[in-house]
Design a protein around this motif. Structure first.
Motif, PDB file in Angstrom:
ATOM      1  N   ALA A  28      -3.502  -4.311 -11.929  1.00 46.23           N
ATOM      2  CA  ALA A  28      -2.499  -3.991 -10.894  1.00 46.23           C
ATOM      3  C   ALA A  28      -2.768  -2.673 -10.263  1.00 46.23           C
ATOM      4  N   GLN A  29      -3.411  -1.626 -11.342  1.00 45.61           N
ATOM      5  CA  GLN A  29      -3.408  -0.114 -10.914  1.00 45.61           C
ATOM      6  C   GLN A  29      -4.886  -0.227  -9.852  1.00 45.61           C
ATOM      7  N   LEU A  30      -5.686  -1.043 -10.426  1.00 45.52           N
ATOM      8  CA  LEU A  30      -6.894  -1.051  -9.636  1.00 45.52           C
ATOM      9  C   LEU A  30      -6.864  -1.697  -8.178  1.00 45.52           C
ATOM     10  N   ARG A  31      -5.826  -2.637  -8.054  1.00 46.86           N
ATOM     11  CA  ARG A  31      -5.511  -3.363  -6.887  1.00 46.86           C
ATOM     12  C   ARG A  31      -5.052  -2.268  -5.923  1.00 46.86           C
ATOM     13  N   LYS A  32      -3.950  -1.407  -6.505  1.00 44.03           N
ATOM     14  CA  LYS A  32      -3.413  -0.592  -5.598  1.00 44.03           C
ATOM     15  C   LYS A  32      -4.082   0.299  -5.091  1.00 44.03           C
ATOM     16  N   GLU A  33      -4.936   0.953  -5.898  1.00 45.75           N
ATOM     17  CA  GLU A  33      -6.152   2.012  -5.282  1.00 45.75           C
ATOM     18  C   GLU A  33      -6.885   1.555  -4.293  1.00 45.75           C
ATOM     19  N   TYR A  34      -7.597   0.056  -4.615  1.00 44.54           N
ATOM     20  CA  TYR A  34      -8.254  -0.279  -3.448  1.00 44.54           C
ATOM     21  C   TYR A  34      -7.498  -0.747  -2.167  1.00 44.54           C
ATOM     22  N   GLU A  35      -6.323  -1.184  -2.228  1.00 42.20           N
ATOM     23  CA  GLU A  35      -5.659  -1.385  -1.121  1.00 42.20           C
ATOM     24  C   GLU A  35      -5.208  -0.127  -0.310  1.00 42.20           C
ATOM     25  N   GLN A  36      -5.132   1.011  -1.054  1.00 42.85           N
ATOM     26  CA  GLN A  36      -4.634   2.186  -0.317  1.00 42.85           C
ATOM     27  C   GLN A  36      -5.951   2.747   0.225  1.00 42.85           C
ATOM     28  N   GLN A  37      -7.203   2.508  -0.522  1.00 42.20           N
ATOM     29  CA  GLN A  37      -8.326   2.965   0.138  1.00 42.20           C
ATOM     30  C   GLN A  37      -8.833   2.217   1.557  1.00 42.20           C
ATOM     31  N   ALA A  38      -8.545   0.884   1.378  1.00 36.21           N
ATOM     32  CA  ALA A  38      -8.711  -0.102   2.359  1.00 36.21           C
ATOM     33  C   ALA A  38      -7.751   0.381   3.739  1.00 36.21           C
ATOM     34  N   ASN A  39      -6.406   0.538   3.431  1.00 40.36           N
ATOM     35  CA  ASN A  39      -5.606   0.992   4.303  1.00 40.36           C
ATOM     36  C   ASN A  39      -6.038   2.253   5.148  1.00 40.36           C
ATOM     37  N   ASN A  40      -6.383   3.377   4.069  1.00 39.80           N
ATOM     38  CA  ASN A  40      -6.780   4.586   4.795  1.00 39.80           C
ATOM     39  C   ASN A  40      -7.797   4.253   5.698  1.00 39.80           C
ATOM     40  N   GLU A  41      -8.928   3.559   5.466  1.00 41.35           N
ATOM     41  CA  GLU A  41     -10.140   3.123   6.272  1.00 41.35           C
ATOM     42  C   GLU A  41      -9.879   2.490   7.522  1.00 41.35           C
ATOM     43  N   VAL A  42      -8.750   1.714   7.574  1.00 47.19           N
ATOM     44  CA  VAL A  42      -8.363   1.072   8.445  1.00 47.19           C
ATOM     45  C   VAL A  42      -7.650   1.875   9.716  1.00 47.19           C
ATOM     46  N   ARG A  43      -6.789   2.873   9.035  1.00 42.45           N
ATOM     47  CA  ARG A  43      -6.081   3.821   9.885  1.00 42.45           C
ATOM     48  C   ARG A  43      -7.323   4.713  10.586  1.00 42.45           C
ATOM     49  N   GLN A  44      -8.115   5.079   9.721  1.00 41.50           N
ATOM     50  CA  GLN A  44      -9.063   5.963  10.433  1.00 41.50           C
ATOM     51  C   GLN A  44      -9.805   5.068  11.741  1.00 41.50           C
ATOM     52  N   GLN A  45     -10.304   3.960  11.225  1.00 38.85           N
ATOM     53  CA  GLN A  45     -10.849   2.959  12.413  1.00 38.85           C
ATOM     54  C   GLN A  45      -9.958   2.943  13.591  1.00 38.85           C
ATOM     55  N   GLN A  46      -8.665   2.921  13.366  1.00 41.28           N
ATOM     56  CA  GLN A  46      -7.727   2.604  14.422  1.00 41.28           C
ATOM     57  C   GLN A  46      -7.715   3.921  15.306  1.00 41.28           C
ATOM     58  N   LEU A  47      -7.524   5.110  14.419  1.00 46.81           N
ATOM     59  CA  LEU A  47      -7.497   6.457  15.342  1.00 46.81           C
ATOM     60  C   LEU A  47      -9.018   6.715  16.026  1.00 46.81           C
ATOM     61  N   ASP A  48     -10.072   6.233  15.372  1.00 45.49           N
ATOM     62  CA  ASP A  48     -11.365   6.348  16.227  1.00 45.49           C
ATOM     63  C   ASP A  48     -11.385   5.508  17.463  1.00 45.49           C
ATOM     64  N   ALA A  49     -10.878   4.312  17.474  1.00 39.18           N
ATOM     65  CA  ALA A  49     -10.832   3.392  18.607  1.00 39.18           C
ATOM     66  C   ALA A  49      -9.922   3.992  19.482  1.00 39.18           C
ATOM     67  N   LYS A  50      -8.807   4.392  19.200  1.00 37.01           N
ATOM     68  CA  LYS A  50      -7.816   4.809  20.119  1.00 37.01           C
ATOM     69  C   LYS A  50      -8.496   6.072  20.966  1.00 37.01           C
ATOM     70  N   ARG A  51      -9.156   7.053  20.301  1.00 36.26           N
ATOM     71  CA  ARG A  51      -9.668   8.227  20.837  1.00 36.26           C
ATOM     72  C   ARG A  51     -10.815   7.711  21.885  1.00 36.26           C
ATOM     73  N   LYS A  52     -11.478   6.836  21.624  1.00 35.36           N
ATOM     74  CA  LYS A  52     -12.499   6.282  22.359  1.00 35.36           C
ATOM     75  C   LYS A  52     -11.746   5.831  23.828  1.00 35.36           C
ATOM     76  N   ARG A  53     -10.778   4.692  23.417  1.00 34.08           N
ATOM     77  CA  ARG A  53     -10.136   4.226  24.665  1.00 34.08           C
ATOM     78  C   ARG A  53      -9.711   5.373  25.367  1.00 34.08           C
ATOM     79  N   ILE A  54      -9.000   6.444  24.894  1.00 30.52           N
ATOM     80  CA  ILE A  54      -8.397   7.689  25.764  1.00 30.52           C
ATOM     81  C   ILE A  54      -9.461   8.310  26.390  1.00 30.52           C
TER      82      ILE A  54
END
Length: 273
Positions: A28-54
């Motif tokens: 459960a702890q490992l899954r929580k950490e991996y999900e948090q890391q994945a969410n951070n990576e997705v958010r960063q990708q979204q920010l990078d994509a938005k910056r490119k669109r702008i």
């Protein structure tokens, strides 16, 4: 009674391996950490994509990068009022129902150098950065010149095709800024009135917004555009903003220089301030 962990550590000390055994994390702890890391990576990708669109929207807009509110000097009541109206117009875009309710037009009118284009550009920059609104800035005079030359079927520079592509962009962009509307023109040609009026009507039917910038007063603008085109403007939810303050452009003047700067003929060269 020793636990399994204590027995393992005791065996390690006996064998000379004093490094404690790392605690195994549960699933459960490992899954929580991996999900948090994945969410951070997705958010960063979204920010990078938005910056490119702008960046792409800014690149296609043809806006002066210096036309921002930070670079604007509010040194007269008309500019202060215009900025207030502009900020309200920008803030209204946060309401989806307002954006879907119809088409809106701002008419900036007043003499040269009053800050009309600057404030229009500042509005556009803000809308791009906040809401990814597509913007196109064009001087009407340059569009009409291109339209005129597009009828030269013997031309080999594909200007006709280029004008058709620009016309399609004029129709589809979210915010169209037309500058120098009817500049030095008392009355536009009938064909030009029809073309511009049709453009504005088609944008209105698609809930697309416009900013028109002119040196005419409203009466002069109506006369220059003609009834058909001016009626197109009336169909929009229209905000009329008058600029009446002092010119902010540099002036060319004759200044008296010190004797050491005089020319041999005794004349002082013009200086640009």
């Amino acid at each position: 009674m020793q636990s399994l962990k204590d027995k393992i550590e005791q065996l390690g000390r006996t064998l000379g391996k004093t490094k404690p055994v790392e605690q195994v994390k549960d699933y459960a702890q490992l899954r929580k950490e991996y999900e948090q890391q994945a969410n951070n990576e997705v958010r960063q990708q979204q920010l990078d994509a938005k910056r490119k669109r702008i960046e792409q929207i800014h690149g296609r807009s043809d806006l002066n990068p210096k036309w921002t509110f930070d670079n604007l000097i509010q040194d007269s009541p008309d500019v202060t009022e215009a900025v207030s109206i502009a900020q309200s117009f920008i803030a209204a875009h946060s309401d989806p129902s307002w954006r879907a309710s119809g088409s809106h037009m701002m008419v900036f009118y007043g003499d040269y150098g009053r800050g009309k284009s600057h404030i229009a550009g500042a509005i556009a920059h803000e809308l791009i950065d906040r809401y990814e609104i597509s913007v196109l800035y064009r001087q009407l005079t340059s569009l009409l010149e291109m339209r005129y030359f597009s009828y030269d079927y013997s031309a080999k520079d594909d200007i006709g095709q280029k004008f058709r592509e620009i016309t399609q962009e004029l129709m589809s962009v979210d915010l169209l800024i037309l500058d120098e509307v009817c500049v030095n023109e008392t009355v536009l040609k009938k064909s030009t009135q029809s073309w511009l009026g049709t453009l504005l009507r088609q944008r209105h039917s698609q809930n697309k917004n416009c900013i028109l910038i002119t040196n005419h007063d409203l009466t002069g603008l109506e006369q220059a555009l003609g009834p058909y085109c001016f009626e197109s403007i009336k169909e929009y939810d229209t905000y009329k903003v008058r600029f009446s303050g002092p010119s902010r452009r540099k002036t060319v003047t004759d200044d008296f220089a010190s004797p050491s700067k005089k020319t041999t003929s005794g004349y002082v060269p013009n200086q640009v301030r």
